[in-house]
Design a protein around this motif. Structure first.
Motif: not given
Length: 78
Positions: A8, A11, A13, A17, A19, A24, A62, A64
């Motif tokens: 994370l 990237q 995140r 932002k 994901i 994950c 999601h 982050f």
């Protein structure tokens, strides 16, 4: 949990932002059954402690990283 945190972080995140949580959890699919259970428990613990933040979306939850705890995240990764 370190694998997920590192990925994370790499990237970027962080903050808004996001994901999906299922993606994950795919990152740790190559572990044995017992290691996989422990990794999911660690992941849930990181969510409970606030290192990883969640946001509900219609399709999936999601995740982050918390931008206010980046120094602590860097220490965990090392």
């Amino acid at each position: 949990c370190v694998v997920i945190l590192r990925r994370l972080y790499n990237q970027k995140r962080i903050g808004g932002k996001l994901i999906p949580k299922t993606i994950c959890l795919r990152w740790i699919k190559n572990l044995t059954k017992q290691e996989h259970r422990e990794a999911i428990k660690d992941f849930d613990l990181c969510i409970k402690e606030g290192i990883i933040l969640t946001k509900p979306k219609p399709s999936d939850m999601h995740v982050f990283l918390d931008p206010r705890r980046l120094e602590e995240i860097k220490e965990i990764i090392k």
